[in-house]
Enzyme design. Structure first.
Site, PDB file in Angstrom:
ATOM      1  N   ALA A 246      25.169  17.396  -2.398  1.00 46.82           N
ATOM      2  CA  ALA A 246      25.291  17.886  -1.015  1.00 46.82           C
ATOM      3  C   ALA A 246      26.293  19.016  -0.836  1.00 46.82           C
ATOM      4  O   ALA A 246      26.596  19.387   0.308  1.00 46.82           O
ATOM      5  CB  ALA A 246      25.603  16.760  -0.041  1.00 46.82           C
ATOM      6  N   GLY A 248      25.660  22.103  -1.386  1.00 46.13           N
ATOM      7  CA  GLY A 248      24.879  23.150  -0.731  1.00 46.13           C
ATOM      8  C   GLY A 248      24.653  22.865   0.740  1.00 46.13           C
ATOM      9  O   GLY A 248      24.706  23.773   1.575  1.00 46.13           O
ATOM     10  N   ASP A 249      24.408  21.605   1.088  1.00 46.59           N
ATOM     11  CA  ASP A 249      24.211  21.245   2.490  1.00 46.59           C
ATOM     12  C   ASP A 249      25.506  21.400   3.281  1.00 46.59           C
ATOM     13  O   ASP A 249      25.492  21.807   4.455  1.00 46.59           O
ATOM     14  CB  ASP A 249      23.699  19.811   2.609  1.00 46.59           C
ATOM     15  CG  ASP A 249      22.306  19.643   2.027  1.00 46.59           C
ATOM     16  OD1 ASP A 249      21.523  20.600   2.096  1.00 46.59           O
ATOM     17  OD2 ASP A 249      22.009  18.557   1.502  1.00 46.59           O
TER      18      ASP A 249
END
Length: 306
Positions: A246, A248-249
């Site tokens: 996560a 990148g999120d």
């Protein structure tokens, strides 16, 4: 100086992450002994919603969970993070899950089972109204493509900025790309979409389809490209990596908040990079996402990766 709060709608997946930690990830046909196991609310949509809310945005989540314990836990986790869940529907059957293996270096391998997410093929008028009330709509590809297209159309019709994370990677229809304002692939997704292995060449090629592109490069930071401007490279910050799930999120959620507050691209990208650096230093997906004060402090401290 007061800052206008970014208003963000997220149309995306909500999964329960089933995370196993092992010193070495198993190869095909191999069984290894793990070190620990956790269940953590996740899914790219829910992750981006929580990341944006913790970064200071006013966030509404649009999607679906099942009538199981995982669904109730995910709804509670979103609400606890400050995400609006009025548009998160509950449908018969199981919630989505992601089976994740994290190795000793913090790298991960993931299998996603859509569950309730697979029912989001169209929007209601209330869903469209939630999109229209936002300044930006965050989209990913863990929902059926029909649902993603419906969200992109609703945003375009209402003049709402659309940010697409093209993951999991797949060929994208021209209609979807035509409705995207900012595309945020990682280097592998950028290569798959553009046919170019070099991130700079990939970003340039993708500008033929969308006005702005940010290619995330992991330990190398990110690359921003916009039509009519020279590409901008932003270095990653030094971090003690525990788990890259996560990251990148977290980056996308923080970037959406920064842009929604009117920050210039270089400033917004640096701030989002600080958020992702913080996220990899903790285990889990939503559980690793930093709050605004911590992002401000890390961004101010700097320390680019050598």
């Amino acid at each position: 100086m007061s800052v206008t709060q970014a208003r963000i709608a997220v149309l995306g997946s909500a999964n329960m992450d089933l995370v196993a930690y092992a010193r070495v990830a198993p190869r095909r046909g191999e069984t290894v002994t793990g070190e620990s196991f956790r269940t953590v609310p996740g899914g790219k949509g829910a992750n981006q919603a929580i990341a944006a809310a913790r970064a200071g945005g006013a966030v509404a989540m649009i999607g679906a969970v099942g009538e199981d314990d995982f669904g109730a836990r995910m709804r509670a986790a979103l609400a606890e993070a400050g995400v609006g869940t009025d548009r998160l529907r509950t449908v018969p059957g199981p919630s989505g899950i992601a089976q994740i293996t994290v190795d000793g270096a913090g790298h991960n391998a993931i299998v996603v089972v859509p569950g309730a997410n697979g029912t989001v093929t169209k929007l209601t008028s209330d869903d469209e109204a939630a999109i229209g009330a936002a300044g930006a709509l965050l989209l990913q590809l863990e929902l059926p493509l029909e649902g993603v297209l419906a969200g992109a159309r609703a945003a375009r019709e209402r003049g709402v900025r659309t940010v697409l994370t093209p993951a999991p990677a797949r060929p994208l229809p021209g209609e979807l790309l035509a409705a995207v304002d900012l595309l945020v692939p990682n280097e592998h997704e950028a290569a798959a979409l553009s046919g170019e292995s070099d991130p700079r060449a990939a970003a340039t090629a993708l500008l033929e389809a969308v006005p702005e592109v940010v290619v995330t490069l992991g330990e190398a930071g990110c690359l921003y490209a916009a039509r009519g401007h020279e590409p901008l490279a932003v270095p990653a910050l030094a971090a003690d990596v525990v788990d890259t799930t996560a990251a990148g999120d977290t980056f996308v959620g923080a970037l959406a908040v920064a842009l929604g507050e009117g920050r210039a691209p270089a400033d917004a990208l640096g701030w989002a990079t600080a958020a992702s650096a913080l996220s990899v230093e903790r285990a889990g997906a939503s559980s690793s996402m930093p709050h605004r004060a911590a992002i401000d402090a890390r961004a101010a401290a700097g320390h680019p990766r050598a």
